[in-house]
Scaffold this motif. Structure first.
Motif, short mmCIF file in Angstrom:
data_model
loop_
_atom_site.label_atom_id
_atom_site.label_comp_id
_atom_site.label_asym_id
_atom_site.label_seq_id
_atom_site.Cartn_x
_atom_site.Cartn_y
_atom_site.Cartn_z
N PRO A 32 0.80 -1.24 0.00
CA PRO A 32 0.00 0.00 0.00
C PRO A 32 0.83 1.28 0.00
O PRO A 32 0.41 2.28 -0.55
N THR A 33 2.03 1.27 0.58
CA THR A 33 2.82 2.50 0.72
C THR A 33 3.87 2.60 -0.40
O THR A 33 4.38 1.59 -0.89
N ARG A 34 4.18 3.85 -0.76
CA ARG A 34 5.18 4.07 -1.80
C ARG A 34 6.57 3.63 -1.35
O ARG A 34 7.37 3.14 -2.14
N SER A 35 6.88 3.81 -0.10
CA SER A 35 8.20 3.43 0.39
C SER A 35 8.43 1.92 0.26
O SER A 35 9.51 1.47 -0.12
N LYS A 36 7.40 1.15 0.55
CA LYS A 36 7.52 -0.29 0.41
C LYS A 36 7.67 -0.69 -1.05
O LYS A 36 8.44 -1.61 -1.39
N ARG A 37 6.94 0.01 -1.92
CA ARG A 37 7.05 -0.30 -3.35
C ARG A 37 8.46 -0.01 -3.86
O ARG A 37 8.99 -0.76 -4.68
N ILE A 38 9.08 1.06 -3.41
CA ILE A 38 10.44 1.39 -3.84
C ILE A 38 11.41 0.29 -3.42
O ILE A 38 12.29 -0.12 -4.19
#
Length: 449
Positions: free
Chosen positions: A410-416
């Motif tokens: 859900p979070t952009r930081s995790k996706r990065i």
């Protein structure tokens, strides 16, 4: 009668033995050698300042044939671009003034240890930096004079020679180091150097070098012309191949390990700031130290070496992993800020709904206007409902697998972090493919062999 024959036989045998001893006592070969040396090198008979005649006593140039025996190659320095070699150096020429009688083949040759007694070629090593003779226990030099006037000069010397190197493919390179010998004062009209026929250069068996392998060697001529004339010159080119196994273990594998260790931060929790920062900074400093150590053992050159490409890209990957954490940290704080804003908005909407319900409870006598059930064609609400129906009636689009997979985070930081786990190894593998295919199968452009 028998005793008389026996007596005469003993007497005859004794006579032969005494005659043989007398002949040996008369001929002292060492004394003969002295007399021959005094005869050919005596005062007023031989002048070492005058060069020998040409072939068959002509006025042509003196011919000197040279051969070498390479005893050892001690060091090959990349930073100084030089190499050290120990060799037995031999020269052979004919000086008809030194002919002598060999006493029916009993004098094979005469031996001298003083080079100044006879004429010597003025040979020098043109690419020599420094050198020395060997005098332990006695000077390692001799001169042999043969009955036909042939002179053999042999000496053991150690030399440090210049070796200009092209390090563009370092450490996947080959280097050519030369040994050049030339006449210093005699032009080709007076002195000509030639390689000895057959096997002019010999190398000791089982020659071991720490970081190189001697692949082959070639002999050639390198006569030089100056404003004072043309001078005879010989050279031998030694082709060295650098041993790659040392650099694979000491440089390439440690750099790969440092790059892979820097990727561990992608798998750590984004909230573990001290751990990720420590890992990134430590790998970056270690990689920088490794690069500095490599450059310290090489000369500063103006072109890019193969090892520079490798260390530069590895350093970029490690630095990129550290920047990735900075981006993740920024995205995490941005996600937290958005989440806080959404929470405040929900709290405000909830407060508004609570206020409206309280107002309805207190004003029970309020009247409400009933809106008609049938909407007019220009009514915006009717248009919105119709659009929603059209949307529901359209065929569903094919889902994007990448978006579907990323939607699990859900979070952009995790996706990065997740994208970096895949992108960094793939790009590094692609770089390895290009790097090794380029430098392993690339032929050196200026190779002369």
């Amino acid at each position: 009668m028998g005793s008389g024959h026996y007596f005469w036989a003993i007497f005859y045998f004794a006579s032969l033995c005494s005659a043989s001893l007398a002949n040996n006592a008369k001929i002292n070969f060492r004394e003969k050698e002295k007399k021959v040396l005094d005869q050919i090198l005596g005062a007023g008979k031989y002048d070492a300042r005058i060069r020998p005649s040409g072939i068959n006593g002509t006025d042509g140039p003196a011919i000197v044939r040279i051969n070498l025996f390479v005893r050892s190659i001690m060091t090959i320095s990349d930073i100084k671009m030089e190499y050290s070699v120990q060799l037995t150096f031999r020269e052979q020429w004919t000086d008809e003034r030194l002919k002598f009688d060999d006493i029916q083949g009993r004098l094979k040759y005469l031996t001298l240890t003083e080079a100044n007694r006879v004429w010597m070629p003025d040979l020098f090593f043109s690419n020599e930096k420094e050198g020395h003779f060997h005098n332990i226990i006695m000077p390692n030099v001799y001169i042999r004079i043969f009955p036909n006037g042939s002179v053999l000069y042999s000496i053991r010397i150690s030399l440090t020679l210049a070796c200009p190197m092209n390090l563009k493919l370092y450490p996947l390179d080959r280097q050519i180091c030369s040994l050049r010998m030339a006449s210093y004062g005699w032009t080709t009209n007076d002195l000509v150097f030639l390689w000895k026929e057959g096997d002019p250069v010999q190398v000791v068996k089982n020659l071991h070098l720490p970081r190189f392998t001697l692949e082959k060697f070639l002999t050639d001529y390198c006569n030089s012309k100056t404003n004072t004339g043309e001078y005879s010159c010989l050279k031998v080119d030694l082709l060295f191949k650098r041993e790659f196994s040392y650099y694979l273990i000491q440089i390439y594998i440690p750099c790969c390990m440092l790059v892979i260790v820097s990727w561990v931060s992608f798998w750590l929790d984004q909230g573990a700031v001290p751990a990720r920062v420590s890992l990134g900074v430590t790998t970056l400093l270690t990689m920088a130290t490794q690069t500095s150590g490599i450059n310290a053992s090489l000369p500063p050159v103006s072109y890019t070496k193969a090892i520079d490409v490798w260390t530069g890209v590895c350093l970029t990957f490690v630095f990129g992993a550290l920047l990735e954490f900075a981006l993740v940290n920024y995205a995490s704080r941005s996600d937290m800020h958005k989440e806080n804003m959404k929470k405040k908005r929900r709290d405000l909407e909830q407060a508004s709904l609570d206020a409206a319900s309280d107002l309805l409870d207190t004003d029970s006598n309020a009247t409400f206007a009933m809106k008609p059930l049938v909407r007019h064609p220009g009514d915006p609400l009717a248009l919105e409902k119709r659009l929603q129906c059209e949307v529901h009636m359209q065929a569903p689009k094919r889902p994007n697998c990448c978006k579907t997979w990323l939607s699990k985070f859900p979070t952009r930081s995790k996706r990065i972090d997740v994208i970096s786990r895949i992108t960094f190894p793939l790009v590094f593998a692609l770089f390895n493919l290009v790097y090794w295919s380029t430098y392993l199968f690339r032929e050196e452009e200026d190779e002369t062999f």
